[in-house]
Design a protein around this motif. Structure first.
Motif, PDB file in Angstrom:
ATOM      1  N   GLN A   1     126.575  58.136  62.029  1.00  0.00           N
ATOM      2  CA  GLN A   1     125.586  57.427  61.212  1.00  0.00           C
ATOM      3  C   GLN A   1     125.892  57.560  59.726  1.00  0.00           C
ATOM      4  O   GLN A   1     125.619  56.641  58.951  1.00  0.00           O
ATOM      5  CB  GLN A   1     124.177  57.930  61.524  1.00  0.00           C
ATOM      6  CG  GLN A   1     123.709  57.571  62.921  1.00  0.00           C
ATOM      7  CD  GLN A   1     122.290  58.013  63.183  1.00  0.00           C
ATOM      8  OE1 GLN A   1     121.687  58.748  62.391  1.00  0.00           O
ATOM      9  NE2 GLN A   1     121.725  57.590  64.311  1.00  0.00           N
TER      10      GLN A   1
ATOM     11  N   SER B   1     129.031  57.846  58.447  1.00  0.00           N
ATOM     12  CA  SER B   1     130.141  56.942  58.156  1.00  0.00           C
ATOM     13  C   SER B   1     129.679  55.493  58.138  1.00  0.00           C
ATOM     14  O   SER B   1     130.152  54.691  57.321  1.00  0.00           O
ATOM     15  CB  SER B   1     131.279  57.142  59.162  1.00  0.00           C
ATOM     16  OG  SER B   1     130.848  56.946  60.487  1.00  0.00           O
ATOM     17  N   GLU B   2     128.731  55.129  58.985  1.00  0.00           N
ATOM     18  CA  GLU B   2     128.187  53.764  58.955  1.00  0.00           C
ATOM     19  C   GLU B   2     127.472  53.491  57.636  1.00  0.00           C
ATOM     20  O   GLU B   2     127.574  52.384  57.086  1.00  0.00           O
ATOM     21  CB  GLU B   2     127.228  53.567  60.128  1.00  0.00           C
ATOM     22  CG  GLU B   2     127.919  53.502  61.479  1.00  0.00           C
ATOM     23  CD  GLU B   2     126.942  53.491  62.631  1.00  0.00           C
ATOM     24  OE1 GLU B   2     125.719  53.362  62.384  1.00  0.00           O
ATOM     25  OE2 GLU B   2     127.387  53.621  63.788  1.00  0.00           O
ATOM     26  N   ARG B   3     126.765  54.481  57.131  1.00  0.00           N
ATOM     27  CA  ARG B   3     126.070  54.330  55.845  1.00  0.00           C
ATOM     28  C   ARG B   3     127.089  54.098  54.720  1.00  0.00           C
ATOM     29  O   ARG B   3     126.878  53.254  53.842  1.00  0.00           O
ATOM     30  CB  ARG B   3     125.238  55.574  55.573  1.00  0.00           C
ATOM     31  CG  ARG B   3     124.324  55.502  54.365  1.00  0.00           C
ATOM     32  CD  ARG B   3     123.088  54.662  54.643  1.00  0.00           C
ATOM     33  NE  ARG B   3     122.268  55.246  55.685  1.00  0.00           N
ATOM     34  CZ  ARG B   3     121.245  56.085  55.473  1.00  0.00           C
ATOM     35  NH1 ARG B   3     120.942  56.454  54.235  1.00  0.00           N
ATOM     36  NH2 ARG B   3     120.534  56.536  56.483  1.00  0.00           N
TER      37      ARG B   3
ATOM     38  N   LEU C   1     130.171  52.902  55.056  1.00  0.00           N
ATOM     39  CA  LEU C   1     130.789  51.586  55.249  1.00  0.00           C
ATOM     40  C   LEU C   1     129.900  50.482  54.701  1.00  0.00           C
ATOM     41  O   LEU C   1     130.392  49.495  54.132  1.00  0.00           O
ATOM     42  CB  LEU C   1     131.071  51.346  56.728  1.00  0.00           C
ATOM     43  CG  LEU C   1     132.319  52.003  57.307  1.00  0.00           C
ATOM     44  CD1 LEU C   1     132.386  51.760  58.810  1.00  0.00           C
ATOM     45  CD2 LEU C   1     133.572  51.472  56.638  1.00  0.00           C
TER      46      LEU C   1
END
Length: 267
Positions: free
Chosen positions: A178, A180-182, A184
């Protein structure tokens, strides 16, 4: 050795590690370098200046002062290879171009290199580990951002042009997905820049060793293309006109890490 590192303690759970901006050389290394290497072209130029807003975020900062040509702080002390493709080791023998770093027979001795490991590599990693432990003890978790930069085109290491923002999380093993998604999402919103996650650069030893999300330590490496903030050729000048918008994205990335941590852990 003097001036091995510069460390500043912050007030939030974030530590920014800068292992490659150093330009100091030992006498043994300096005496053996080929002429091209004396330009220190493989340095992560101006990284402390680029992250000079860290105080405003309350981040701790750790900066190496010796050149990676002396010893590479982002390699394991046993010098185990990190990538299957071309790379450099704990004691680099080549430039990023693949050319020899030293004149034939002029490499530092085994005894010299043992001293570099004890007096440069160890203090950096001891400081890094101690600060992460302090942050985890105080906040219940720690966030590590390993800050790097590299020329946008290095044919010996990768094909074509490198994306501007190269995030590495050891293929997802060094931080919560989560997070790394933030990060990205921040990069995707920066429409003037290209980005990739776990492309050519997945994270070096620092990210891989210290990133332990199961133990509430989340690590991310950023390999930033130098064309986003500086001249990539000698004399490697800082370009404020390029750097200022890049700094805004960097600030957003670090703020996103801090916000994610507060949401995830409640502090």
């Amino acid at each position: 050795m003097d001036n091995v590192l510069s460390f500043k303690r912050g007030s939030t759970p974030l530590l920014i590690s800068m292992p490659h901006p150093g330009i100091l050389l030992t006498p043994a290394v300096e005496a053996g370098l080929v002429e091209e290497a004396k330009r220190l072209g493989d340095t992560d130029w101006h990284i402390p200046r680029l992250y000079d807003f860290a105080d405003e975020l309350g981040a701790s900062t750790l900066e190496a002062c010796y050149s990676r040509y002396v010893i590479d702080l982002n390699r394991p002390q046993d010098d185990a290879p990190l990538y299957a493709s071309a790379t450099t080791g704990l004691f680099p023998a080549t430039l990023f171009t693949g050319e020899p770093l030293y004149r034939a027979g002029c490499e530092p001795s085994r005894e010299e290199r043992a001293r570099y490991l004890a007096e440069i590599w160890q203090p950096y990693h001891q400081t890094l580990a101690a600060e992460l432990a302090r942050l985890k003890a105080e906040f219940g978790y720690a966030l590590l951002f390993d800050a790097h930069s590299i020329r946008s085109c290095v044919p010996h290491l990768f094909d074509g042009l490198l994306p501007d923002f190269n995030l590495g999380t050891n293929a997802g093993a060094s931080c919560d997905p989560q997070l790394s998604e933030r990060l990205l999402a921040v990069c995707a919103a920066a429409r003037d820049y290209s980005h990739v996650l776990n492309g050519r650069f997945k994270g070096g030893h620092i990210t891989r060793h210290y990133g332990q999300p199961q133990a509430q330590v989340h690590a991310v490496q950023l390999e930033l293309a130098q064309c986003t903030y500086m001249e990539e050729q000698v004399p490697f000048d800082y370009r404020a006109d390029l750097a200022e918008p890049t700094q805004e994205v960097l600030r957003d990335l670090l703020q996103a890490m801090l916000e994610w941590g507060r949401e995830r852990y409640g502090r």
